[in-house]
Design an enzyme around this catalytic site. Structure first.
Site, mmCIF file in Angstrom:
data_model
loop_
_atom_site.group_PDB
_atom_site.id
_atom_site.type_symbol
_atom_site.label_atom_id
_atom_site.label_comp_id
_atom_site.label_asym_id
_atom_site.label_seq_id
_atom_site.Cartn_x
_atom_site.Cartn_y
_atom_site.Cartn_z
ATOM 1 N N LYS A 147 0.923 -1.255 0.103
ATOM 2 C CA LYS A 147 0.400 -0.204 0.115
ATOM 3 C C LYS A 147 1.020 1.303 -0.255
ATOM 4 C CE LYS A 147 -2.082 -1.526 3.370
ATOM 5 N NZ LYS A 147 -2.118 -2.613 3.790
ATOM 6 N N THR A 148 1.852 1.102 0.796
ATOM 7 C CA THR A 148 2.787 2.342 0.876
ATOM 8 C C THR A 148 3.255 2.532 -0.072
ATOM 9 O OG1 THR A 148 2.993 2.107 3.528
ATOM 10 C CG2 THR A 148 4.238 3.880 2.320
ATOM 11 N N ASP A 174 -2.023 6.985 7.033
ATOM 12 C CA ASP A 174 -1.846 4.858 7.163
ATOM 13 C C ASP A 174 -2.709 4.997 8.054
ATOM 14 O OD1 ASP A 174 -0.971 2.216 6.409
ATOM 15 O OD2 ASP A 174 1.247 2.987 6.873
ATOM 16 N N THR A 182 -5.976 -1.934 6.882
ATOM 17 C CA THR A 182 -5.322 -3.381 6.909
ATOM 18 C C THR A 182 -7.136 -3.562 7.960
ATOM 19 O OG1 THR A 182 -4.769 -2.976 9.270
ATOM 20 C CG2 THR A 182 -3.394 -4.100 8.519
ATOM 21 N N ARG A 199 6.007 -8.412 1.332
ATOM 22 C CA ARG A 199 7.863 -8.054 2.428
ATOM 23 C C ARG A 199 7.744 -8.966 3.416
ATOM 24 N NH1 ARG A 199 4.651 -4.239 6.215
ATOM 25 N NH2 ARG A 199 4.628 -2.620 5.559
HETATM 26 N N1 ATP Z 1 3.699 -5.378 -5.867
HETATM 27 C C1 ATP Z 1 5.715 -5.041 -5.703
HETATM 28 N N2 ATP Z 1 6.305 -5.946 -6.751
HETATM 29 C C2 ATP Z 1 7.480 -5.018 -5.637
HETATM 30 N N3 ATP Z 1 7.782 -4.911 -4.802
HETATM 31 C C3 ATP Z 1 6.514 -4.806 -3.701
HETATM 32 C C4 ATP Z 1 5.506 -4.686 -3.782
HETATM 33 N N4 ATP Z 1 4.658 -4.937 -3.230
HETATM 34 C C5 ATP Z 1 4.820 -4.440 -1.730
HETATM 35 N N5 ATP Z 1 6.590 -4.471 -2.391
HETATM 36 C C6 ATP Z 1 7.955 -4.744 -1.317
HETATM 37 O O1 ATP Z 1 7.437 -4.848 0.054
HETATM 38 C C7 ATP Z 1 7.590 -4.222 0.480
HETATM 39 C C8 ATP Z 1 6.170 -3.397 1.506
HETATM 40 O O2 ATP Z 1 5.259 -3.283 1.000
HETATM 41 P P1 ATP Z 1 4.961 -1.725 1.715
HETATM 42 O O3 ATP Z 1 5.882 -0.954 2.693
HETATM 43 O O4 ATP Z 1 3.904 -0.527 0.825
HETATM 44 O O5 ATP Z 1 3.467 -2.666 2.565
HETATM 45 P P2 ATP Z 1 1.565 -2.258 3.292
HETATM 46 O O6 ATP Z 1 1.079 -2.674 1.840
HETATM 47 O O7 ATP Z 1 2.221 -0.420 2.710
HETATM 48 O O8 ATP Z 1 2.202 -2.581 4.505
HETATM 49 P P3 ATP Z 1 1.787 -1.522 5.946
HETATM 50 O O9 ATP Z 1 0.415 -2.148 6.010
HETATM 51 O O10 ATP Z 1 2.391 -2.649 6.462
HETATM 52 O O11 ATP Z 1 2.085 -0.887 6.012
HETATM 53 C C9 ATP Z 1 8.172 -3.318 0.446
HETATM 54 O O12 ATP Z 1 9.141 -2.465 0.633
HETATM 55 C C10 ATP Z 1 8.179 -3.120 -1.608
HETATM 56 O O13 ATP Z 1 9.823 -3.504 -1.244
HETATM 57 MG MG MG Z 2 2.918 0.686 5.136
#
Ligand code: ATP
Ligand code: MG
Length: 366
Positions: free
Chosen positions: A101-102, A146, A195, A254
């Site tokens: 998401k981030t 977030d 989430t 992740r």
């Molecule tokens: N579609 C994707 N392709 C490649 N790498 C990805 C992808 N999505 C996420 N990642 C990798 O996974 C890691 C975690 O992603 P991210 O921080 O965006 O998750 P998030 O959904 O924001 O999690 P949270 O809910 O814990 O904040 C990132 O650092 C990135 O390297």
């Molecule tokens: Mg995040």
């Protein structure tokens, strides 16, 4: 049923990351239609630059692997906004942690050529926190919040007119002397991530033009992510080695990247230059990550349901009490994946362990 305890270090990896840090600086923003200054404060930014993860985080949409539906929707939204030379509509992303998401919010900002300010709802305690962020946005900027389901009521109510009409209604003074001052804002995009979509109030949810769910990733997508990360980290890895890590990554990028790092450590210490399938398997076995990606806590949840509740149906509260795990963590982190791979079912009377889970636990126990 024998349960191996994981190391405390492995457990601590599951703790929520610290989402935001607050810069103590206070800036004075001028109210445009009066002499009066409104004290607004705090730029709250996620510490992304110093974060190791940033190196392997994709920065363009083409590098964002998987999530086809989401990408298709956002590609149209970007193209349309660019043609109209407008900001993107407000976007709400939801789904389990670590699915990107981030990452997606940063990608959207770079595709749109705008800034992205990142904060998290728990960091927006006082009205001036959100006011400070909003008045400093430039046209078309993205404000990423977030855990948006955790906004307090006052902050949330400040956001309504900001999202809908691009203005802030700020109350100045108290009691009878209180006046409402309207501050116009630059047109911006609010990106919310959560989430728990069910915990959002409907007035807030309804103000998002796009509401998108992120899905768990398929093994071939995670394999691609691992191969990409490995090449950035300059690691030599075989296709089968990447697949082995992918299968154990709980559908989550992740986790895939984290496991890749653990395998890298193992290979280095064992003086192996190439990550093969057996090597990846051995490395992850010592971290108690089994062939389906379940860790010690997943297995504890399942075995507690089996041993103490005859496989269910059992309520979430009872599982939390019996395992000593936080109810929210079980609901948001462990349960979604166990549901996804069909190891538990949710019924009206509670959670039930499936035959598939029994089969799997047998192979792990032996
Ligand atoms: N579609 C994707 N392709 C490649 N790498 C990805 C992808 N999505 C996420 N990642 C990798 O996974 C890691 C975690 O992603 P991210 O921080 O965006 O998750 P998030 O959904 O924001 O999690 P949270 O809910 O814990 O904040 C990132 O650092 C990135 O390297
Ligand atoms: Mg995040």
């Amino acid at each position: 049923m024998a349960i191996k305890r994981s190391s405390s270090q492995q457990k601590s990896e599951r703790l929520p990351r610290q989402k935001g840090k607050r810069k103590p600086t206070e800036v004075k923003a001028k109210s445009p239609n009066s002499e009066e200054n409104i004290l607004v404060s705090t730029e709250i930014v996620e510490d992304l630059e110093n974060n190791n993860e940033d190196k392997i985080r994709p920065h363009r949409l083409v590098d964002y692997i998987g999530q086809k539906d989401l990408k298709a929707v956002l590609q149209i939204a970007i193209a349309a906004a660019q043609q109209r030379q407008e900001q993107l509509d407000h976007i709400l992303l939801y789904g389990p942690p670590g699915l990107g998401k981030t990452t997606m919010s940063l990608i959207l900002a770079s595709e749109m050529g705008v800034n992205c300010k990142i904060t998290a709802a728990p960091a927006l305690e006082r009205p001036r926190d959100i006011i400070g962020l909003l008045v400093n946005l430039k046209p078309k900027d993205i404000l990423f919040i977030d855990e948006i389901h955790r906004l307090n009521r006052i902050t949330e109510e400040l956001l309504y007119p900001a999202m809908e009409d691009g203005r802030l209604d700020v109350t100045i003074g108290k009691g009878q002397a209180a006046k409402i001052r309207t501050i116009p804002l630059a047109p911006f995009t609010l990106m919310g991530a959560t989430t728990k979509i069910g915990s959002l109030t409907s007035p807030l949810r309804d103000r998002f033009g796009l509401i998108q769910r992120l899905q768990f990733y398929y093994v071939d997508e995670l394999t691609e992510i691992i191969l990409r990360s490995a090449s950035i980290l300059k690691l030599e890895i075989e296709q089968e080695g990447a697949e082995e890590i992918a299968r154990r990554s709980r559908g989550t990028p992740r986790i895939a990247n984290r496991l890749l790092r653990r395998v890298r450590d193992y290979a280095q210490v064992k003086q192996q230059t190439v990550i093969t399938q057996p090597l990846a398997g051995e490395a992850l076995d010592i971290h108690n990550v089994d062939a389906r990606g379940l860790d010690w806590t997943d297995r504890l949840v399942l075995s507690t349901m089996i041993d103490q509740f005859q496989g269910g149906p059992v309520g979430l509260e009872a599982i939390a009490a019996a395992t000593g795990e936080d109810k929210k963590t079980i609901e948001e982190v462990y349960e979604p994946y166990l549901l996804q791979i069909g190891f538990i079912n949710r019924t009206t009377r509670g959670r039930v362990v499936t035959d598939k889970a029994y089969e799997h636990l047998k192979t792990v126990d032996s």
